[in-house]
Write a protein that holds these residues in place. Structure first.
Motif, mmCIF file in Angstrom:
data_model
loop_
_atom_site.group_PDB
_atom_site.id
_atom_site.type_symbol
_atom_site.label_atom_id
_atom_site.label_comp_id
_atom_site.label_asym_id
_atom_site.label_seq_id
_atom_site.Cartn_x
_atom_site.Cartn_y
_atom_site.Cartn_z
ATOM 1 N N PRO A 64 0.810 -1.217 0.000
ATOM 2 C CA PRO A 64 0.000 0.000 0.000
ATOM 3 C C PRO A 64 0.838 1.259 0.000
ATOM 4 C CG PRO A 64 0.084 -0.958 2.188
ATOM 5 C CD PRO A 64 0.745 -1.940 1.274
ATOM 6 N N ARG A 65 0.256 2.311 -0.584
ATOM 7 C CA ARG A 65 0.830 3.653 -0.515
ATOM 8 C C ARG A 65 0.180 4.402 0.647
ATOM 9 N NH1 ARG A 65 2.775 0.966 -5.107
ATOM 10 N NH2 ARG A 65 4.096 2.371 -6.304
ATOM 11 N N ASN A 66 0.825 5.485 1.046
ATOM 12 C CA ASN A 66 0.334 6.248 2.186
ATOM 13 C C ASN A 66 -0.605 7.355 1.700
ATOM 14 O OD1 ASN A 66 -0.093 7.287 4.681
ATOM 15 N ND2 ASN A 66 1.944 8.168 4.936
ATOM 16 N N ILE A 67 -1.902 7.083 1.770
ATOM 17 C CA ILE A 67 -2.939 8.059 1.422
ATOM 18 C C ILE A 67 -3.704 8.362 2.702
ATOM 19 C CG2 ILE A 67 -4.983 8.487 0.002
ATOM 20 C CD1 ILE A 67 -3.894 6.334 -1.922
ATOM 21 N N ASP A 68 -3.928 9.654 2.990
ATOM 22 C CA ASP A 68 -4.518 9.946 4.295
ATOM 23 C C ASP A 68 -5.974 9.493 4.358
ATOM 24 O OD1 ASP A 68 -6.267 12.766 4.967
ATOM 25 O OD2 ASP A 68 -5.625 12.455 2.897
ATOM 26 N N ARG A 69 -6.394 9.091 5.545
ATOM 27 C CA ARG A 69 -7.685 8.444 5.727
ATOM 28 C C ARG A 69 -8.851 9.395 5.485
ATOM 29 N NH1 ARG A 69 -7.606 3.420 7.218
ATOM 30 N NH2 ARG A 69 -5.727 2.493 8.120
ATOM 31 N N THR A 70 -8.670 10.680 5.706
ATOM 32 C CA THR A 70 -9.758 11.624 5.454
ATOM 33 C C THR A 70 -10.054 11.706 3.963
ATOM 34 O OG1 THR A 70 -9.114 12.903 7.411
ATOM 35 C CG2 THR A 70 -10.563 13.980 5.824
ATOM 36 N N THR A 71 -9.003 11.709 3.155
ATOM 37 C CA THR A 71 -9.200 11.689 1.702
ATOM 38 C C THR A 71 -9.900 10.407 1.278
ATOM 39 O OG1 THR A 71 -7.230 13.051 1.349
ATOM 40 C CG2 THR A 71 -8.036 11.770 -0.524
ATOM 41 N N GLU A 72 -9.455 9.289 1.832
ATOM 42 C CA GLU A 72 -10.099 8.016 1.526
ATOM 43 C C GLU A 72 -11.582 8.054 1.880
ATOM 44 O OE1 GLU A 72 -10.019 3.410 3.092
ATOM 45 O OE2 GLU A 72 -9.351 5.084 4.326
ATOM 46 N N ALA A 73 -11.913 8.592 3.039
ATOM 47 C CA ALA A 73 -13.314 8.670 3.456
ATOM 48 C C ALA A 73 -14.114 9.577 2.521
ATOM 49 C CB ALA A 73 -13.401 9.187 4.889
ATOM 50 N N ALA A 74 -13.488 10.626 2.017
ATOM 51 C CA ALA A 74 -14.185 11.551 1.122
ATOM 52 C C ALA A 74 -14.571 10.891 -0.185
ATOM 53 C CB ALA A 74 -13.317 12.786 0.862
ATOM 54 N N PHE A 75 -13.616 10.168 -0.822
ATOM 55 C CA PHE A 75 -14.030 9.566 -2.092
ATOM 56 C C PHE A 75 -14.907 8.340 -1.900
ATOM 57 C CE2 PHE A 75 -11.343 5.936 -2.276
ATOM 58 C CZ PHE A 75 -10.053 6.288 -1.953
ATOM 59 N N ASN A 83 -22.630 10.387 -1.888
ATOM 60 C CA ASN A 83 -22.917 11.473 -0.953
ATOM 61 C C ASN A 83 -21.886 12.580 -1.160
ATOM 62 O OD1 ASN A 83 -23.480 13.150 1.235
ATOM 63 N ND2 ASN A 83 -24.058 11.432 2.546
ATOM 64 N N TYR A 84 -22.165 13.445 -2.097
ATOM 65 C CA TYR A 84 -21.238 14.523 -2.441
ATOM 66 C C TYR A 84 -21.149 15.563 -1.327
ATOM 67 C CZ TYR A 84 -21.564 12.660 -7.217
ATOM 68 O OH TYR A 84 -21.525 11.861 -8.329
ATOM 69 N N ALA A 85 -22.254 15.775 -0.625
ATOM 70 C CA ALA A 85 -22.241 16.760 0.456
ATOM 71 C C ALA A 85 -21.290 16.325 1.572
ATOM 72 C CB ALA A 85 -23.657 16.946 0.997
ATOM 73 N N GLN A 86 -21.353 15.065 1.963
ATOM 74 C CA GLN A 86 -20.440 14.563 2.990
ATOM 75 C C GLN A 86 -19.001 14.605 2.506
ATOM 76 O OE1 GLN A 86 -21.240 10.578 4.281
ATOM 77 N NE2 GLN A 86 -19.609 10.580 5.817
ATOM 78 N N ALA A 87 -18.792 14.257 1.245
ATOM 79 C CA ALA A 87 -17.438 14.296 0.691
ATOM 80 C C ALA A 87 -16.863 15.701 0.760
ATOM 81 C CB ALA A 87 -17.451 13.802 -0.747
ATOM 82 N N ALA A 88 -17.665 16.701 0.431
ATOM 83 C CA ALA A 88 -17.187 18.086 0.469
ATOM 84 C C ALA A 88 -16.780 18.475 1.880
ATOM 85 C CB ALA A 88 -18.277 19.017 -0.045
ATOM 86 N N ASN A 89 -17.558 18.066 2.882
ATOM 87 C CA ASN A 89 -17.209 18.373 4.263
ATOM 88 C C ASN A 89 -15.894 17.713 4.667
ATOM 89 O OD1 ASN A 89 -19.492 19.963 4.698
ATOM 90 N ND2 ASN A 89 -20.721 18.223 5.388
#
Length: 332
Positions: A64-75, A83-89
């Motif tokens: 695995p590569r190091n991708i931050d978990r917040t970015t992962e949760a967004a996509f 859920n684009y609204a949640q992704a934007a937040n």
């Protein structure tokens, strides 16, 4: 056919130019770049995994590569759940060093026609990717390509087609060059093949610019996870008017991500292409049940297409249908 032909194509990767499916208010170049920038900034890089290793890499189960978990949760919110609204937040708290976060934010800006944010996030996608080249040249090259596509999308969105042409040609050339570099590093990489598969598919279904079979093969054999690969396959077969495999693919994607309104919308579109208007209404409605998750323009487009399908079922003339449905495109 040259890349310049992309700019004057009359074919759209979205709904067909028919009574029901005609896109409104966009030039052919804008239709293509809407597809490309959305895919490059979103679909082509949005993956979800149910079980991840310690590093938050949603693309790879090994190494695995190091991708931050917040970015992962967004996509995940954007493309597994629609859920684009949640992704934007979530993207408001994502790492500024992760090019995927900037690409997702650029995609949202594009959907909202926020051109200044699109420009800034496209540039940040490319620059963060260039910094990433030192530690991870594979992902650096992938997101360099995404950044160049987004910068081309900004040019087409804010300039006339003629004025934007030199910029678009330059950005396309740079993007394909970066993807070529990534392919030399790891030709079977799932992230790379998802990006290339979606981009080649959209080009191939707009023009004989690349092989749709080759793009579909990438998605079928090398991209992951399965739900997102099948989503791309469904889009490809929809636009090639091969409806049986398109329906099989979207149903497989829905089996894995049954709460995604975009997939219900896609299924409705496939049914419309088959002139199964009455059957399509159920799936338009299921997509619209979650319209508060969607960008307003996206929800409006779904509502418009649903209204047009319902008008066909009711036997309304085209002029009457347009008078009834077109206000839905301007909802707030």
């Amino acid at each position: 056919m040259s890349i310049a032909a992309v700019l004057v194509s009359r074919r759209s990767g979205g709904v067909r130019n028919s009574q029901l499916g005609r896109q409104t208010g966009r030039s052919p170049a804008q239709q293509l770049w809407r597809s490309l920038s959305s895919v490059a900034g979103g679909l082509a890089i949005a993956l979800h995994s149910l079980a991840l290793p310690a590093l938050a890499d949603p693309f790879r189960s090994a190494n695995p590569r190091n991708i931050d978990r917040t970015t992962e949760a967004a996509f995940t919110a954007m493309f597994a759940e629609g859920n684009y609204a949640q992704a934007a937040n979530l993207l408001g708290n994502a790492s500024r060093n992760e090019p995927l976060a900037h690409a997702l934010a650029a995609s949202l800006a594009y959907l909202n026609q926020d051109w200044d944010t699109l420009r800034d996030r496209a540039t940040q996608t490319r620059r963060s990717a260039e910094r990433l080249m030192q530690s991870d040249p594979l992902r650096g090259n992938i997101y360099r390509a995404v950044g160049h596509f987004l910068e081309g999308g900004y040019a087409v969105s804010t300039q006339s087609t003629v004025a934007a042409t030199p910029t678009v040609l330059r950005e396309l050339q740079r993007a394909f060059s970066a993807l070529g570099e990534a392919e030399r590093i790891a030709p079977d990489d799932p992230e790379l093949n998802l990006v290339k598969g979606y981009i080649e598919l959209f080009l191939a279904t707009n023009l004989p610019f690349s092989s749709p079979e080759q793009a579909l093969e990438k998605l079928q054999n090398f991209a992951g996870p399965e739900y997102l690969a099948q989503r791309g396959i469904a889009i490809g077969y929809r636009d090639l008017e091969q409806f049986e495999p398109a329906m099989a693919a979207v149903d497989q994607a829905l089996a894995e991500t049954p709460d995604n309104p975009d997939l219900y919308y896609l299924k409705a579109q496939i049914l419309v292409r088959q002139e199964k208007y009455r059957e399509s209404l159920e799936f338009f409605q299921r997509a619209l049940e979650k319209e508060d998750q969607l960008p307003q323009r996206h929800a409006n487009q779904i509502a418009w297409e649903a209204c047009r399908a319902e008008s066909v079922v009711e036997g309304l003339r085209d002029g009457v249908s347009r008078q009834r449905c077109n206000p839905l495109l301007r909802r707030r």
